[in-house]
Design a protein around this motif. Structure first.
Motif, PDB file in Angstrom:
ATOM      1  N   SER A  62       0.823  -1.213   0.000  1.00 38.05           N
ATOM      2  CA  SER A  62       0.000   0.000   0.000  1.00 38.05           C
ATOM      3  C   SER A  62       0.855   1.261   0.000  1.00 38.05           C
ATOM      4  O   SER A  62       0.365   2.347  -0.304  1.00 38.05           O
ATOM      5  CB  SER A  62      -0.927   0.024   1.226  1.00 38.05           C
ATOM      6  N   LEU A  63       2.132   1.123   0.329  1.00 41.92           N
ATOM      7  CA  LEU A  63       3.036   2.278   0.270  1.00 41.92           C
ATOM      8  C   LEU A  63       3.325   2.674  -1.174  1.00 41.92           C
ATOM      9  O   LEU A  63       3.722   3.799  -1.451  1.00 41.92           O
ATOM     10  CB  LEU A  63       4.363   1.949   0.967  1.00 41.92           C
ATOM     11  N   PHE A  64       3.125   1.731  -2.094  1.00 43.28           N
ATOM     12  CA  PHE A  64       3.453   1.987  -3.496  1.00 43.28           C
ATOM     13  C   PHE A  64       2.213   2.037  -4.391  1.00 43.28           C
ATOM     14  O   PHE A  64       2.181   2.752  -5.382  1.00 43.28           O
ATOM     15  CB  PHE A  64       4.380   0.879  -4.019  1.00 43.28           C
ATOM     16  N   VAL A  65       1.227   1.210  -4.028  1.00 43.00           N
ATOM     17  CA  VAL A  65       0.031   1.065  -4.864  1.00 43.00           C
ATOM     18  C   VAL A  65      -1.193   1.350  -3.990  1.00 43.00           C
ATOM     19  O   VAL A  65      -1.265   0.869  -2.863  1.00 43.00           O
ATOM     20  CB  VAL A  65      -0.077  -0.383  -5.403  1.00 43.00           C
ATOM     21  N   GLU A  66      -2.143   2.111  -4.473  1.00 47.48           N
ATOM     22  CA  GLU A  66      -3.333   2.380  -3.674  1.00 47.48           C
ATOM     23  C   GLU A  66      -4.256   1.153  -3.706  1.00 47.48           C
ATOM     24  O   GLU A  66      -4.549   0.609  -4.761  1.00 47.48           O
ATOM     25  CB  GLU A  66      -4.085   3.601  -4.213  1.00 47.48           C
ATOM     26  N   ARG A  67      -4.655   0.704  -2.536  1.00 46.69           N
ATOM     27  CA  ARG A  67      -5.550  -0.441  -2.372  1.00 46.69           C
ATOM     28  C   ARG A  67      -5.102  -1.680  -3.174  1.00 46.69           C
ATOM     29  O   ARG A  67      -5.859  -2.219  -4.006  1.00 46.69           O
ATOM     30  CB  ARG A  67      -6.966  -0.056  -2.811  1.00 46.69           C
ATOM     31  N   PRO A  68      -3.902  -2.180  -2.951  1.00 42.96           N
ATOM     32  CA  PRO A  68      -3.434  -3.337  -3.734  1.00 42.96           C
ATOM     33  C   PRO A  68      -4.282  -4.584  -3.541  1.00 42.96           C
ATOM     34  O   PRO A  68      -4.521  -5.331  -4.496  1.00 42.96           O
ATOM     35  CB  PRO A  68      -2.004  -3.560  -3.211  1.00 42.96           C
ATOM     36  N   TRP A  69      -4.733  -4.828  -2.308  1.00 41.80           N
ATOM     37  CA  TRP A  69      -5.568  -6.015  -2.074  1.00 41.80           C
ATOM     38  C   TRP A  69      -6.863  -5.909  -2.872  1.00 41.80           C
ATOM     39  O   TRP A  69      -7.295  -6.868  -3.510  1.00 41.80           O
ATOM     40  CB  TRP A  69      -5.872  -6.172  -0.570  1.00 41.80           C
ATOM     41  N   CYS A  70      -7.486  -4.733  -2.850  1.00 45.58           N
ATOM     42  CA  CYS A  70      -8.752  -4.540  -3.564  1.00 45.58           C
ATOM     43  C   CYS A  70      -8.567  -4.738  -5.066  1.00 45.58           C
ATOM     44  O   CYS A  70      -9.395  -5.351  -5.727  1.00 45.58           O
ATOM     45  CB  CYS A  70      -9.301  -3.131  -3.312  1.00 45.58           C
ATOM     46  N   LYS A  71      -7.459  -4.216  -5.584  1.00 49.51           N
ATOM     47  CA  LYS A  71      -7.242  -4.280  -7.036  1.00 49.51           C
ATOM     48  C   LYS A  71      -6.963  -5.689  -7.525  1.00 49.51           C
ATOM     49  O   LYS A  71      -7.469  -6.110  -8.563  1.00 49.51           O
ATOM     50  CB  LYS A  71      -6.048  -3.396  -7.420  1.00 49.51           C
ATOM     51  N   TYR A  72      -6.113  -6.401  -6.777  1.00 45.07           N
ATOM     52  CA  TYR A  72      -5.579  -7.639  -7.327  1.00 45.07           C
ATOM     53  C   TYR A  72      -6.049  -8.929  -6.668  1.00 45.07           C
ATOM     54  O   TYR A  72      -5.869  -9.997  -7.240  1.00 45.07           O
ATOM     55  CB  TYR A  72      -4.037  -7.602  -7.255  1.00 45.07           C
ATOM     56  N   ALA A  73      -6.597  -8.850  -5.472  1.00 46.01           N
ATOM     57  CA  ALA A  73      -6.830 -10.129  -4.778  1.00 46.01           C
ATOM     58  C   ALA A  73      -8.183 -10.277  -4.088  1.00 46.01           C
ATOM     59  O   ALA A  73      -8.585 -11.405  -3.794  1.00 46.01           O
ATOM     60  CB  ALA A  73      -5.718 -10.354  -3.753  1.00 46.01           C
ATOM     61  N   CYS A  74      -8.883  -9.190  -3.827  1.00 45.90           N
ATOM     62  CA  CYS A  74     -10.080  -9.317  -2.983  1.00 45.90           C
ATOM     63  C   CYS A  74     -11.226 -10.065  -3.699  1.00 45.90           C
ATOM     64  O   CYS A  74     -11.783  -9.563  -4.681  1.00 45.90           O
ATOM     65  CB  CYS A  74     -10.575  -7.949  -2.537  1.00 45.90           C
ATOM     66  N   PRO A  75     -11.611 -11.240  -3.207  1.00 46.18           N
ATOM     67  CA  PRO A  75     -12.674 -11.993  -3.870  1.00 46.18           C
ATOM     68  C   PRO A  75     -14.051 -11.345  -3.702  1.00 46.18           C
ATOM     69  O   PRO A  75     -14.897 -11.447  -4.586  1.00 46.18           O
ATOM     70  CB  PRO A  75     -12.634 -13.361  -3.176  1.00 46.18           C
ATOM     71  N   TYR A  76     -14.252 -10.662  -2.581  1.00 46.60           N
ATOM     72  CA  TYR A  76     -15.557 -10.003  -2.387  1.00 46.60           C
ATOM     73  C   TYR A  76     -15.661  -8.767  -3.284  1.00 46.60           C
ATOM     74  O   TYR A  76     -16.713  -8.481  -3.851  1.00 46.60           O
ATOM     75  CB  TYR A  76     -15.739  -9.624  -0.917  1.00 46.60           C
ATOM     76  N   GLY A  77     -14.537  -8.069  -3.441  1.00 46.71           N
ATOM     77  CA  GLY A  77     -14.516  -6.932  -4.366  1.00 46.71           C
ATOM     78  C   GLY A  77     -14.807  -7.395  -5.790  1.00 46.71           C
ATOM     79  O   GLY A  77     -15.446  -6.678  -6.568  1.00 46.71           O
ATOM     80  N   ALA A  78     -14.324  -8.602  -6.111  1.00 50.45           N
ATOM     81  CA  ALA A  78     -14.590  -9.158  -7.448  1.00 50.45           C
ATOM     82  C   ALA A  78     -16.087  -9.331  -7.674  1.00 50.45           C
ATOM     83  O   ALA A  78     -16.614  -9.047  -8.757  1.00 50.45           O
ATOM     84  CB  ALA A  78     -13.880 -10.500  -7.599  1.00 50.45           C
ATOM     85  N   VAL A  79     -16.791  -9.773  -6.622  1.00 52.04           N
ATOM     86  CA  VAL A  79     -18.246  -9.965  -6.735  1.00 52.04           C
ATOM     87  C   VAL A  79     -18.941  -8.608  -6.855  1.00 52.04           C
ATOM     88  O   VAL A  79     -19.722  -8.369  -7.786  1.00 52.04           O
ATOM     89  CB  VAL A  79     -18.794 -10.717  -5.491  1.00 52.04           C
ATOM     90  N   LEU A  80     -18.632  -7.716  -5.925  1.00 51.42           N
ATOM     91  CA  LEU A  80     -19.328  -6.422  -5.899  1.00 51.42           C
ATOM     92  C   LEU A  80     -19.001  -5.583  -7.141  1.00 51.42           C
ATOM     93  O   LEU A  80     -19.843  -4.821  -7.616  1.00 51.42           O
ATOM     94  CB  LEU A  80     -18.954  -5.652  -4.632  1.00 51.42           C
ATOM     95  N   GLY A  81     -17.769  -5.732  -7.648  1.00 53.35           N
ATOM     96  CA  GLY A  81     -17.356  -4.946  -8.804  1.00 53.35           C
ATOM     97  C   GLY A  81     -18.238  -5.161 -10.020  1.00 53.35           C
ATOM     98  O   GLY A  81     -18.419  -4.255 -10.837  1.00 53.35           O
ATOM     99  N   LEU A  82     -18.807  -6.348 -10.119  1.00 55.65           N
ATOM    100  CA  LEU A  82     -19.672  -6.646 -11.273  1.00 55.65           C
ATOM    101  C   LEU A  82     -20.894  -5.726 -11.305  1.00 55.65           C
ATOM    102  O   LEU A  82     -21.495  -5.508 -12.359  1.00 55.65           O
ATOM    103  CB  LEU A  82     -20.116  -8.116 -11.236  1.00 55.65           C
ATOM    104  N   SER A  83     -21.256  -5.193 -10.141  1.00 57.42           N
ATOM    105  CA  SER A  83     -22.435  -4.319 -10.083  1.00 57.42           C
ATOM    106  C   SER A  83     -22.219  -3.039 -10.886  1.00 57.42           C
ATOM    107  O   SER A  83     -23.179  -2.372 -11.273  1.00 57.42           O
ATOM    108  CB  SER A  83     -22.776  -3.975  -8.629  1.00 57.42           C
TER     109      SER A  83
END
Lengths: 251, 283
Positions: free
Chosen positions: B193-214
């Motif tokens: 997160s020091l280099f990339v904003e919200r790295p977990w959300c961008k690349y790995a979060c499975p729940y974000g993957a679901v919600l992102g489809l909305s």
């Protein structure tokens, strides 16, 4: 066209989240822990009755007694709880530790079977489900089919060592009780002493085991039951998944 | 410096109320997690929920869907509350997009907090370290994580993801329930997160993957008025998820978290140009 600013969005987020939680609470739907209400049979003569198959390790014997109408002293006697133990608050998942040296597992599955047959409810017994000798004795006094009687005769276990120590100050190994006339599980059946190596020897690959575990398999000599305890999992759940793999492999 | 000046600086050119909402939910979840531990030793605060973190995670509802559909029961440690939160999260997503990610999720919040340090250190280079081509590929990784978690949970009937979940680790680091995998992933997430904003959300979060489809069909959406847009790319720079808003008329990117930082309420300098709207002209 409707424009939405951050302040209104905040209001809507808070209202929907907390309103939704509040509404579901008011309707009795919100639960953050196990409700301790098993599902019910949906068909057959027992339709509408609680289904013992849905009993979990977190249930206490007192709750089982209340839900299914099996007297608490009967449950305590059936599973041979030490006299000093508070049967009402005794959780089913603790049964596994009451029989640490058993060559077969006495646990949640055993309670499910006992309760179902005690109440005359339909329940398909699994080949590797065993009952303490006293539970078998109690059930044999109930109206059972000949198939059920036959099953009980071959799925009985002796008295748990801890109970014997508590009550008679003697330690008679369970293995001895098992060898004296009661059933010994056949090969290729996971018991409380089975190691991962044995499962591998029975033809299940390490990859299959790791798929069930969801992680790397520990050292092959690890006892599966010990592993389940360390990981905070129910041994019976893990055992069922691994046993299914074993059953798929031709001996 | 007066309080008024500080407040003006805090509220200037950003969605300040989002920061307050994020702080509120972060503190709320932290307090509940601590209370859960206290309650286990009989010292819990009676007026505060002592629910487990699993019970308050809407993603728990997603991973238990298969078991619920096939057996009518939940995966171990998941309860009705997770299911209800999942439904509320989906309702919010259908209306406003993944606001749970941008406004509520404490893991997203702590990544933003660490990101503020990164922004101070690297100025405009911050959030632009990952080569565009690699970044584009990595953005699909969270769907792989989602598929793996759902499959493994269905196959094992246990909450497999808890052992790798940085969100669970964040609020349970003091307990013996935390697995080494979760601790490592949380550490990597915060460091990244020091280099990339919200790295977990961008690349790995499975729940974000679901919600992102909305974002493909949500009712309120980010709309750019092409007629008044100065193409100064202020919206692109502001977007924590690196979405090129200045090249869109309607933002349907599955990575949008509805933070509203690109809108005229925050970084867009022209009133009525980038807005959060429902209805009206379709693109």
């Amino acid at each position: 066209m409707i424009r939405l600013g951050s302040k209104w969005l905040t209001v809507l987020i808070v209202v929907i989240l907390f309103g939704g939680v509040g509404l579901s609470s008011a309707l009795g739907w919100w639960a953050t822990e196990n409700r301790k209400v098993p599902s019910r049979y949906t068909e057959g003569e027992a339709a509408g009755e609680y289904n013992p198959a849905d009993l979990r390790g977190s249930y206490t014997l007192g709750e089982v007694s209340d839900l299914f109408g099996v007297p608490l002293p009967i449950l305590a006697e059936a599973f041979e709880l030490p006299a000093t133990t508070d049967a009402a608050s005794y959780q089913l998942k603790s049964l596994e530790s009451l029989y640490p040296d058993a060559s077969v597992e006495i646990g949640v599955e055993s309670v499910r079977l006992f309760v179902a047959w005690y109440k005359g409810l339909p329940y398909e017994a699994q080949a590797d489900t065993y009952l303490p000798a006293s539970a078998v004795r109690i059930l044999q006094s109930r109206p059972l089919s000949s198939a059920q009687q036959e099953y009980l005769a071959s799925h009985s276990l002796g008295t748990p060592a801890s109970t014997q120590v508590a009550e008679t100050q003697q330690s008679t190994p369970l293995a001895q009780a098992t060898s004296e006339g009661t059933h010994t599980p056949s090969d290729r059946t996971i018991t409380g002493k089975t190691t991962f190596q044995q499962v591998l020897d029975w033809g299940v690959s390490q990859a299959q085991i790791e798929q069930v575990l969801g992680k790397e398999m520990p050292a092959p000599t690890t006892v599966i039951k010990d592993y389940a305890t360390q990981q905070g999992q129910e041994f019976s759940t893990l055992k069922t998944a691994l046993q299914a793999l074993i059953d798929q492999v031709q001996p | 410096m007066t309080v008024a000046t500080l407040w003006k600086r805090f509220t200037r050119r950003r969605i300040w109320i989002r920061s307050l909402v994020q702080l509120f939910f972060f503190v709320l979840i932290a307090l509940i997690a601590v209370n859960h531990t206290l309650a286990e030793s009989g010292q819990g605060i009676s007026w505060l929920s002592n629910a487990s973190l699993h019970a308050l995670c809407p993603f728990g509802g997603v991973v238990t869907l298969y078991q619920y559909a096939t057996t009518g029961s939940f995966v171990q440690k998941i309860h009705e509350s997770s299911f209800i939160l999942m439904i509320l999260g989906l309702l919010l997503a259908v209306l406003f997009g993944p606001v749970l990610c941008g406004w509520v999720c404490p893991l997203g919040t702590i990544q933003e907090w660490v990101g503020k340090v990164g922004r101070k250190l690297f100025k405009r280079r911050y959030n632009h370290f990952v080569p565009a081509r690699l970044d584009a590929v990595l953005r699909y990784a969270r769907y792989g994580v989602l598929a793996w978690v759902v499959y493994m949970t269905a196959a094992s009937s246990t909450l497999i993801f808890a052992e790798y979940d940085p969100y669970f680790t964040l609020f349970n680091f003091w307990s013996s329930e935390v697995a080494i995998g979760g601790a490592v992933i949380l550490g990597l997430t915060l460091l990244s997160s020091l280099f990339v904003e919200r790295p977990w959300c961008k690349y790995a979060c499975p729940y974000g993957a679901v919600l992102g489809l909305s974002n493909l069909f949500r009712v309120f959406r980010i709309r750019r008025n092409v007629g008044t847009c100065k193409l100064d790319k202020a919206c692109d720079i502001a977007c924590p998820m690196n979405i090129p808003v200045s090249q869109r008329t309607i933002v349907r990117d599955v990575q949008c978290i509805s933070c509203l930082e690109c809108t005229a309420e925050a970084h867009c300098p022209v009133a009525g140009t980038v807005e959060f709207v429902a209805g009206g002209k379709k693109s």
